[in-house]
Design an enzyme around this catalytic site. Structure first.
Site, PDB file in Angstrom:
ATOM      1  CB  CYS A  15       8.266   4.081 -15.077  1.00  0.00           C
ATOM      2  SG  CYS A  15       6.491   3.771 -15.251  1.00  0.00           S
ATOM      3  CG  HIS A  77      -3.955   3.133 -13.710  1.00  0.00           C
ATOM      4  ND1 HIS A  77      -4.459   3.226 -14.999  1.00  0.00           N
ATOM      5  CD2 HIS A  77      -3.077   4.148 -13.567  1.00  0.00           C
ATOM      6  CE1 HIS A  77      -3.921   4.274 -15.592  1.00  0.00           C
ATOM      7  NE2 HIS A  77      -3.072   4.843 -14.758  1.00  0.00           N
ATOM      8  CG  HIS A 127      -5.366   7.173  -8.951  1.00  0.00           C
ATOM      9  ND1 HIS A 127      -4.869   5.946  -9.307  1.00  0.00           N
ATOM     10  CD2 HIS A 127      -4.681   8.085  -9.679  1.00  0.00           C
ATOM     11  CE1 HIS A 127      -3.911   6.116 -10.214  1.00  0.00           C
ATOM     12  NE2 HIS A 127      -3.784   7.401 -10.455  1.00  0.00           N
ATOM     13  CD  GLU A 129      -1.422   2.365  -7.601  1.00  0.00           C
ATOM     14  OE1 GLU A 129      -0.920   1.893  -6.558  1.00  0.00           O
ATOM     15  OE2 GLU A 129      -0.874   3.260  -8.272  1.00  0.00           O
ATOM     16  CB  THR A 167       2.738   2.600  -6.998  1.00  0.00           C
ATOM     17  OG1 THR A 167       1.911   2.955  -8.106  1.00  0.00           O
ATOM     18  CG2 THR A 167       2.449   1.183  -6.549  1.00  0.00           C
ATOM     19  CB  CYS A 197       6.777   2.501  -8.094  1.00  0.00           C
ATOM     20  SG  CYS A 197       6.844   3.843  -9.267  1.00  0.00           S
ATOM     21  CB  SER A 225      -0.351  11.867 -14.917  1.00  0.00           C
ATOM     22  OG  SER A 225       0.864  11.451 -14.332  1.00  0.00           O
ATOM     23  CG  ASN A 227       3.947   9.881 -12.232  1.00  0.00           C
ATOM     24  OD1 ASN A 227       4.902  10.480 -12.708  1.00  0.00           O
ATOM     25  ND2 ASN A 227       3.096   9.191 -12.993  1.00  0.00           N
ATOM     26  CB  SER A 269       2.052   8.075 -17.996  1.00  0.00           C
ATOM     27  OG  SER A 269       1.626   9.197 -17.253  1.00  0.00           O
TER      28      SER A 269
END
Length: 314
Positions: A15, A77, A127, A129, A167, A197, A225, A227, A269
């Site tokens: 992304c 993050h 996490h 983030e 996100t 996101c 990861s 996502n 990622s």
């Protein structure tokens, strides 16, 4: 008969926030020479991290491991205010690779905090983030991971309460948790645009489209990861045998016995080179056709921080 066809999810892989974060590390190495220190994995992908290590990046968790005067990059993050303050106090040359969509959440939190709001954050404990966002304030952000947590959370007041999310969550899970938040706290303020996101949403939508069409879903992504994990869960939920792999070496031939159609995607990622390696392995197992599914074309690009504009040679 084994694998005959590969369906490629669109979009998949990097992304804009990941592209930018990797560019920041590479540009910092080019400009200041090696080593460059990076707090936490720049993005959650083993291949990317190892590639940057060979180029001169050193990944650390503790700022005490960075020598005075060194150049330091914050990962995509985001970081807490405490980490930011400590890094400044230690006098590092700092570049912030926090994804702008994460920064947007941080800005929202700061703004509403000034107006007296407390927050409920939907996210995964531990996490980076989540630690970064919760660390924007000394207190007043309550983390909920599921509907059960929503029933137990005890804000000091409920008049001024806002919700924010990590996100990279599952869109469906987040929606279910948000619904529970709204039922318990009817006055809660929601983000103007959801915090999940565009890239997370698009990759999940692509898997929703693909999963019913395939026997097996392979997600390229690293175990850390968020996502990528959500993509594998989504595939499973929709009835496809779903596996997440860090590289083509982890593919197991038995996953594909008697399976004709394989869906392939990659987390935000994971680099495309890894997807191409998987395609080679699946071709060796007999796949003859590759079909790219229609999907959203992502054109978003984020600029690099001042002082790191890339030369034309990049």
């Amino acid at each position: 008969m084994g694998v005959q066809e590969i369906l490629l999810a669109e979009p998949r892989g990097f992304c804009a926030g990941v592209d930018r974060a990797i560019d920041i590390v590479e540009a910092a190495i080019a400009k200041f020479g090696r080593p460059i220190y990076v707090r936490h994995e720049i993005v959650h992908n083993t291949y990317v991290v190892n590639d940057l290590k060979t180029k001169g990046a050193i990944f650390i968790e503790e700022l005490s491991d960075v020598p005075p005067g060194a150049t330091l990059v914050f990962s995509a993050h985001g970081v807490s205010k405490a980490v930011q303050a400590e890094a400044e106090a230690r006098g590092f040359n700092i570049f912030d690779a926090t994804c702008p969509l994460v920064t947007k959440v941080h800005v929202e939190v700061a703004k509403l905090h000034k107006e007296g709001y407390e927050f409920i954050m939907i996210g995964h404990k531990g996490h980076p983030e989540v630690e970064g966002t919760m660390g924007q304030l000394p207190d007043g952000i309550h983390l909920v991971e599921d509907v059960q947590d929503v029933l137990k959370v005890q804000p000091k007041q409920t008049e001024l309460l806002a919700v924010v999310t990590q996100t990279t969550l599952s869109v469906d899970d987040a929606e279910e948790i948000l619904l529970a938040v709204k039922q318990r706290f009817p006055k809660v303020r929601e983000p103007k645009q959801q915090d999940i996101c565009y890239a997370t949403q698009n990759r999940q939508d692509a898997v929703k489209l693909m999963a019913p069409e395939v026997d097996v879903l392979v997600v390229v992504g690293s175990p850390t990861s968020s996502n990528s994990n959500r993509l594998r869960e989504l595939g499973s939920r929709m009835g496809a045998d779903s596996y997440m792999i860090d590289s083509a070496d982890e593919l197991q031939n038995e996953w594909f016995v008697g399976k004709h159609r394989v869906g392939l995607t990659a987390g935000a990622s994971a680099p495309e080179v890894l997807v191409q390696d998987v395609i080679l392995r699946l071709r060796a197992l007999g796949a003859t056709s590759i079909r790219k599914l229609d999907g959203v074309t992502e054109t978003i690009k984020f600029p690099l921080p001042k002082g790191l504009k890339l030369n034309d040679g990049h």
